[in-house]
Design a protein around this motif. Structure first.
Motif, PDB file in Angstrom:
ATOM      1  N   GLN A  91      -4.574  10.358   9.831  1.00 47.53           N
ATOM      2  CA  GLN A  91      -4.813  10.978   8.308  1.00 47.53           C
ATOM      3  C   GLN A  91      -5.836   9.965   7.483  1.00 47.53           C
ATOM      4  OE1 GLN A  91      -3.614  10.234   5.073  1.00 47.53           O
ATOM      5  NE2 GLN A  91      -2.529   8.325   5.536  1.00 47.53           N
ATOM      6  N   GLY A  92      -5.636   8.880   7.766  1.00 42.72           N
ATOM      7  CA  GLY A  92      -6.707   7.831   6.966  1.00 42.72           C
ATOM      8  C   GLY A  92      -7.873   8.109   7.641  1.00 42.72           C
ATOM      9  N   MET A  93      -8.182   8.768   8.844  1.00 36.51           N
ATOM     10  CA  MET A  93      -9.532   9.103   8.962  1.00 36.51           C
ATOM     11  C   MET A  93     -10.225  10.133   8.432  1.00 36.51           C
ATOM     12  SD  MET A  93     -10.324   6.837  11.213  1.00 36.51           S
ATOM     13  CE  MET A  93     -11.888   7.571  11.934  1.00 36.51           C
ATOM     14  N   ILE A  94      -9.566  10.873   7.650  1.00 34.98           N
ATOM     15  CA  ILE A  94     -10.004  12.055   6.783  1.00 34.98           C
ATOM     16  C   ILE A  94     -10.572  11.645   5.328  1.00 34.98           C
ATOM     17  CG2 ILE A  94      -9.541  14.308   5.297  1.00 34.98           C
ATOM     18  CD1 ILE A  94      -6.865  14.226   7.031  1.00 34.98           C
ATOM     19  N   PRO A  95     -11.830  12.095   5.247  1.00 35.25           N
ATOM     20  CA  PRO A  95     -12.696  11.722   4.036  1.00 35.25           C
ATOM     21  C   PRO A  95     -11.791  11.780   2.850  1.00 35.25           C
ATOM     22  CG  PRO A  95     -14.162  12.975   5.349  1.00 35.25           C
ATOM     23  CD  PRO A  95     -12.689  12.905   6.078  1.00 35.25           C
ATOM     24  N   TYR A  96     -11.967  10.650   1.963  1.00 37.94           N
ATOM     25  CA  TYR A  96     -11.210  10.484   0.650  1.00 37.94           C
ATOM     26  C   TYR A  96      -9.799  10.532   0.868  1.00 37.94           C
ATOM     27  CZ  TYR A  96     -15.695  12.089  -0.994  1.00 37.94           C
ATOM     28  OH  TYR A  96     -17.231  12.289  -0.996  1.00 37.94           O
ATOM     29  N   SER A  97      -9.324  10.355   1.756  1.00 36.68           N
ATOM     30  CA  SER A  97      -7.757  10.066   1.766  1.00 36.68           C
ATOM     31  C   SER A  97      -7.585   8.653   1.919  1.00 36.68           C
ATOM     32  CB  SER A  97      -7.434  10.583   3.272  1.00 36.68           C
ATOM     33  OG  SER A  97      -7.730   9.685   4.340  1.00 36.68           O
ATOM     34  N   PHE A  98      -6.356   8.212   1.921  1.00 45.87           N
ATOM     35  CA  PHE A  98      -5.620   6.775   1.718  1.00 45.87           C
ATOM     36  C   PHE A  98      -5.065   6.568   3.128  1.00 45.87           C
ATOM     37  CE2 PHE A  98      -2.749   3.685   0.514  1.00 45.87           C
ATOM     38  CZ  PHE A  98      -3.341   2.822  -0.370  1.00 45.87           C
ATOM     39  N   ILE A  99      -5.658   5.441   3.751  1.00 43.44           N
ATOM     40  CA  ILE A  99      -5.014   4.871   4.844  1.00 43.44           C
ATOM     41  C   ILE A  99      -3.883   3.847   4.653  1.00 43.44           C
ATOM     42  CG2 ILE A  99      -6.713   3.201   5.132  1.00 43.44           C
ATOM     43  CD1 ILE A  99      -6.068   3.441   8.331  1.00 43.44           C
ATOM     44  N   VAL A 100      -2.621   4.111   5.019  1.00 42.61           N
ATOM     45  CA  VAL A 100      -1.305   3.504   4.412  1.00 42.61           C
ATOM     46  C   VAL A 100      -1.337   2.100   5.338  1.00 42.61           C
ATOM     47  CG1 VAL A 100       1.152   3.344   4.668  1.00 42.61           C
ATOM     48  CG2 VAL A 100      -0.106   5.606   3.894  1.00 42.61           C
ATOM     49  N   THR A 101      -1.550   2.029   6.560  1.00 45.29           N
ATOM     50  CA  THR A 101      -1.655   0.908   7.529  1.00 45.29           C
ATOM     51  C   THR A 101      -2.787   0.118   7.281  1.00 45.29           C
ATOM     52  OG1 THR A 101      -2.639   2.421   9.093  1.00 45.29           O
ATOM     53  CG2 THR A 101      -0.214   2.143   9.306  1.00 45.29           C
ATOM     54  N   SER A 102      -3.685   0.216   6.145  1.00 40.08           N
ATOM     55  CA  SER A 102      -4.507  -0.986   6.142  1.00 40.08           C
ATOM     56  C   SER A 102      -3.821  -1.727   4.788  1.00 40.08           C
ATOM     57  CB  SER A 102      -5.989  -0.360   5.434  1.00 40.08           C
ATOM     58  OG  SER A 102      -5.565   0.597   4.293  1.00 40.08           O
ATOM     59  N   HIS A 103      -2.587  -1.603   4.318  1.00 38.53           N
ATOM     60  CA  HIS A 103      -1.972  -2.566   3.301  1.00 38.53           C
ATOM     61  C   HIS A 103      -1.066  -3.287   3.976  1.00 38.53           C
ATOM     62  CE1 HIS A 103      -3.267  -0.632  -0.725  1.00 38.53           C
ATOM     63  NE2 HIS A 103      -4.117  -0.061   0.320  1.00 38.53           N
ATOM     64  N   PHE A 104      -1.112  -4.735   3.910  1.00 37.51           N
ATOM     65  CA  PHE A 104      -0.434  -5.704   4.571  1.00 37.51           C
ATOM     66  C   PHE A 104       0.890  -5.720   4.101  1.00 37.51           C
ATOM     67  CE2 PHE A 104       0.725 -10.174   4.697  1.00 37.51           C
ATOM     68  CZ  PHE A 104       0.896 -10.212   6.418  1.00 37.51           C
ATOM     69  N   LEU A 105       1.298  -5.494   2.927  1.00 37.40           N
ATOM     70  CA  LEU A 105       2.641  -5.408   2.636  1.00 37.40           C
ATOM     71  C   LEU A 105       3.390  -4.151   3.290  1.00 37.40           C
ATOM     72  CD1 LEU A 105       2.771  -6.023  -1.224  1.00 37.40           C
ATOM     73  CD2 LEU A 105       3.223  -7.565   0.627  1.00 37.40           C
ATOM     74  N   ILE A 106       2.839  -3.114   3.469  1.00 37.26           N
ATOM     75  CA  ILE A 106       3.449  -1.745   4.221  1.00 37.26           C
ATOM     76  C   ILE A 106       3.707  -2.145   5.775  1.00 37.26           C
ATOM     77  CG2 ILE A 106       3.129   0.497   4.960  1.00 37.26           C
ATOM     78  CD1 ILE A 106       1.863   0.966   2.234  1.00 37.26           C
ATOM     79  N   THR A 107       2.588  -2.717   6.201  1.00 36.78           N
ATOM     80  CA  THR A 107       2.854  -3.045   8.004  1.00 36.78           C
ATOM     81  C   THR A 107       3.668  -4.272   7.997  1.00 36.78           C
ATOM     82  OG1 THR A 107       0.698  -4.638   7.696  1.00 36.78           O
ATOM     83  CG2 THR A 107       0.490  -2.274   8.312  1.00 36.78           C
ATOM     84  N   LEU A 108       3.763  -5.155   7.065  1.00 38.36           N
ATOM     85  CA  LEU A 108       4.707  -6.333   7.156  1.00 38.36           C
ATOM     86  C   LEU A 108       6.040  -5.839   7.037  1.00 38.36           C
ATOM     87  CD1 LEU A 108       4.596  -9.462   7.434  1.00 38.36           C
ATOM     88  CD2 LEU A 108       4.616  -9.795   5.215  1.00 38.36           C
ATOM     89  N   GLY A 109       6.375  -4.967   5.958  1.00 39.80           N
ATOM     90  CA  GLY A 109       7.715  -4.554   5.725  1.00 39.80           C
ATOM     91  C   GLY A 109       8.150  -3.618   6.771  1.00 39.80           C
ATOM     92  N   LEU A 110       7.156  -3.050   7.470  1.00 42.56           N
ATOM     93  CA  LEU A 110       7.530  -2.205   8.639  1.00 42.56           C
ATOM     94  C   LEU A 110       7.931  -3.118   9.840  1.00 42.56           C
ATOM     95  CD1 LEU A 110       7.788   0.628  10.005  1.00 42.56           C
ATOM     96  CD2 LEU A 110       5.463   0.331  10.730  1.00 42.56           C
ATOM     97  N   SER A 111       7.085  -4.191  10.210  1.00 40.38           N
ATOM     98  CA  SER A 111       7.373  -4.864  11.342  1.00 40.38           C
ATOM     99  C   SER A 111       8.512  -5.753  11.091  1.00 40.38           C
ATOM    100  CB  SER A 111       6.204  -5.872  11.542  1.00 40.38           C
ATOM    101  OG  SER A 111       5.920  -6.864  10.491  1.00 40.38           O
ATOM    102  N   PHE A 112       8.796  -6.601   9.689  1.00 38.82           N
ATOM    103  CA  PHE A 112      10.035  -7.323   9.686  1.00 38.82           C
ATOM    104  C   PHE A 112      11.403  -6.443   9.673  1.00 38.82           C
ATOM    105  CE2 PHE A 112       7.361 -10.879   8.066  1.00 38.82           C
ATOM    106  CZ  PHE A 112       8.316 -11.868   8.417  1.00 38.82           C
TER     107      PHE A 112
END
Length: 250
Positions: A91-112
């Protein structure tokens, strides 16, 4: 919204994570409505079955030393993780959308959170013997304190590298596409025939990078999931299979 000293806000990441979850649930609803799937699957059912079988085979191949029934206990969280990342990336590939996984805190929270869960599983399966991974067999006693410290740091950095891997790849790809798209659009708006003809080069480059980024979006969900499976296999079987370098290759 403020409750006491706590402040709660509904941000763009919250909105698009909720949107990804809604799209996934909608897809599952299309397959399971009216009592389940059809004997001859339609396109939606084929897609869900393909994703299900793909993750199931991944779990069976990467997690060894367990019976099929025990592996099934870990399958739901791995399936949900893969589909969540896949839908967020796509869904981050859709124009004018927001890619969640490009935010470090989100990916870090998921991985931890997943890494802590894997560590808990390791202690549940092996007890205090789980700590034996910190000291490889046959190590001379004088070197033992140093190796224990190095192995502990290496183990803890798995969660950090897992979050950085996903964040860096998604952020870099989308930033590059955005820069090239802005450059192509600026040339297109020059109102000059020469610039319009010259814009064809950046335009086709943007198309090529968009296709590449689509592949990276799918690949990163796969890489994240397979690393989780391997870390879980290490925690259960106490094998030291180092696959962290895979995420940096992609």
């Amino acid at each position: 919204m403020k409750i006491g000293d706590l402040y709660f806000s509904f941000t763009n990441p919250s909105l698009f994570m909720l949107l990804s979850l809604t799209l996934f649930l909608l897809l599952v609803h299309l397959v399971t409505k009216k009592g389940g799937g059809h004997l001859v699957p339609n396109a939606w059912q084929s897609l869900v079955e393909l994703l299900y079988d793909f993750v199931l085979n991944l779990v069976n191949e990467q997690i060894g030393g367990l019976s099929g029934n025990v592996k099934q206990k870990f399958f739901p969280i791995i399936l949900v993780t893969f589909l969540f990342l896949l839908f967020c990336n796509l869904q981050g590939m859709i124009p004018y959308s927001f890619i969640v996984t490009s935010h470090f805190l989100i990916t870090l929270g998921l991985s931890f959170s997943l890494f802590i869960s894997i560590t808990i599983v390791g202690f549940q399966r092996n007890g205090l013997h789980f700590l034996s991974f910190l000291l490889p067999a046959g190590v001379p006693l004088p070197l033992a304190p140093f190796l224990v410290l190095l192995e502990l740091i290496s183990y803890c950095f798995r969660a950090l590298s897992l979050g950085i891997c996903l964040f860096a790849n998604m952020m870099a790809g989308h930033s590059l596409v955005k820069i090239l798209s802005g450059f192509a659009w600026t040339m297109l708006c020059m109102n000059d025939l020469l610039y319009f003809i010259g814009d064809l080069g950046p335009f086709f480059i943007v198309l090529a990078f968009t296709g590449l980024e689509l592949g990276v979006a799918i690949l990163q969900a796969y890489v994240f999931t397979i690393l989780i499976c391997n870390y879980l296999n290490d925690a259960i079987n106490l094998h030291q299979i180092v696959l962290s370098y895979v995420c940096f290759i992609f």
